[in-house]
Write an enzyme that holds these catalytic residues in place. Structure first.
Site, mmCIF file in Angstrom:
data_model
loop_
_atom_site.group_PDB
_atom_site.id
_atom_site.type_symbol
_atom_site.label_atom_id
_atom_site.label_comp_id
_atom_site.label_asym_id
_atom_site.label_seq_id
_atom_site.Cartn_x
_atom_site.Cartn_y
_atom_site.Cartn_z
ATOM 1 N N ASP A 1 0.851 -1.193 0.000
ATOM 2 C CA ASP A 1 0.000 0.000 0.000
ATOM 3 C C ASP A 1 0.891 1.248 0.000
ATOM 4 O O ASP A 1 1.902 1.303 0.687
ATOM 5 C CB ASP A 1 -0.898 -0.014 1.241
ATOM 6 C CG ASP A 1 -2.055 0.959 1.125
ATOM 7 O OD1 ASP A 1 -3.215 0.493 1.100
ATOM 8 O OD2 ASP A 1 -1.815 2.180 1.076
ATOM 9 N N GLN B 1 -14.274 2.564 1.774
ATOM 10 C CA GLN B 1 -13.685 2.044 0.527
ATOM 11 C C GLN B 1 -13.433 3.202 -0.427
ATOM 12 O O GLN B 1 -14.360 3.938 -0.782
ATOM 13 C CB GLN B 1 -14.615 1.020 -0.134
ATOM 14 C CG GLN B 1 -13.990 0.399 -1.378
ATOM 15 C CD GLN B 1 -14.892 -0.657 -2.046
ATOM 16 O OE1 GLN B 1 -16.058 -0.815 -1.687
ATOM 17 N NE2 GLN B 1 -14.332 -1.353 -3.024
ATOM 18 N N HIS C 1 -10.377 -5.551 -2.625
ATOM 19 C CA HIS C 1 -9.012 -5.679 -2.103
ATOM 20 C C HIS C 1 -9.067 -5.986 -0.619
ATOM 21 O O HIS C 1 -9.984 -5.563 0.086
ATOM 22 C CB HIS C 1 -8.176 -4.425 -2.368
ATOM 23 C CG HIS C 1 -8.789 -3.140 -1.906
ATOM 24 N ND1 HIS C 1 -9.797 -2.522 -2.607
ATOM 25 C CD2 HIS C 1 -8.550 -2.369 -0.830
ATOM 26 C CE1 HIS C 1 -10.147 -1.402 -1.987
ATOM 27 N NE2 HIS C 1 -9.422 -1.290 -0.892
HETATM 28 P P1 DGP Z 1 -9.619 1.439 0.666
HETATM 29 O O1 DGP Z 1 -9.599 2.837 1.238
HETATM 30 O O2 DGP Z 1 -9.994 0.379 1.664
HETATM 31 O O3 DGP Z 1 -10.376 1.388 -0.626
HETATM 32 O O4 DGP Z 1 -8.090 1.132 0.332
HETATM 33 C C1 DGP Z 1 -7.454 1.585 -0.822
HETATM 34 C C2 DGP Z 1 -5.979 1.575 -0.539
HETATM 35 O O5 DGP Z 1 -5.307 1.644 -1.784
HETATM 36 C C3 DGP Z 1 -5.478 2.752 0.288
HETATM 37 O O6 DGP Z 1 -4.910 2.260 1.499
HETATM 38 C C4 DGP Z 1 -4.403 3.403 -0.559
HETATM 39 C C5 DGP Z 1 -4.110 2.373 -1.616
HETATM 40 N N1 DGP Z 1 -3.793 2.902 -2.929
HETATM 41 C C6 DGP Z 1 -4.549 3.741 -3.664
HETATM 42 N N2 DGP Z 1 -3.953 3.992 -4.841
HETATM 43 C C7 DGP Z 1 -2.803 3.263 -4.852
HETATM 44 C C8 DGP Z 1 -1.751 3.090 -5.802
HETATM 45 O O7 DGP Z 1 -1.748 3.647 -6.893
HETATM 46 N N3 DGP Z 1 -0.728 2.264 -5.442
HETATM 47 C C9 DGP Z 1 -0.697 1.619 -4.230
HETATM 48 N N4 DGP Z 1 0.372 0.841 -3.980
HETATM 49 N N5 DGP Z 1 -1.674 1.751 -3.315
HETATM 50 C C10 DGP Z 1 -2.710 2.570 -3.624
#
Ligand code: DGP
Length: 113
Positions: free
Chosen positions: A30, A93, A99
């Site tokens: 993340d 979300q 995820h």
């Molecule tokens: P949620 O808020 O539960 O939908 O979690 C989405 C997660 O995705 C959040 O913790 C940040 C992560 N995230 C969003 N965009 C990206 C990205 O482009 N790359 C990575 N590695 N993580 C991302």
């Protein structure tokens, strides 16, 4: 889905730091970690959220949980870990592609905020 950021990560169109990959599942770190270890585990196929899990795709979800156990073991989360899937706006979300957050390396409170 062409405008889905996690579909683009799964396709390699957006780079990610991978923790595990096979034909159907990807685990990657993340970019906004909430714990010393914070990995996201996703199906490569687009499923919008946990609310869209059905008989047709639940075998994929079972496989994701096998991957979660494997990655947690490989990353040394021997004291425990938390698995979270935020589903829908009120649950927080932010990315509409199923995820599972794999969080470890610290203690967690219950109930979650
Ligand atoms: P949620 O808020 O539960 O939908 O979690 C989405 C997660 O995705 C959040 O913790 C940040 C992560 N995230 C969003 N965009 C990206 C990205 O482009 N790359 C990575 N590695 N993580 C991302």
């Amino acid at each position: 889905m062409s405008d889905c950021i996690f579909c683009k990560i799964a396709a390699g169109e957006i780079p990610s730091r991978k923790a595990y990959e096979d034909e159907t599942v990807l685990a990657f770190y993340d970019l906004d970690p909430q714990a010393p270890t914070h990995v996201l585990v996703i199906p490569k196929a687009h499923i919008p959220s946990a609310a869209a899990i059905t008989t047709e795709n639940s075998a994929m979800v079972a496989h994701i949980f096998e991957v979660i156990a494997k990655v947690a073991d490989e990353l040394g989360l021997k004291e425990g870990f938390r698995v979270v899937s935020n589903c829908g706006v009120s649950a927080g979300q932010s990315v509409p592609h199923l995820h599972f957050h794999l969080l470890g390396g610290r203690d967690f409170t219950w109930p979650p905020g």
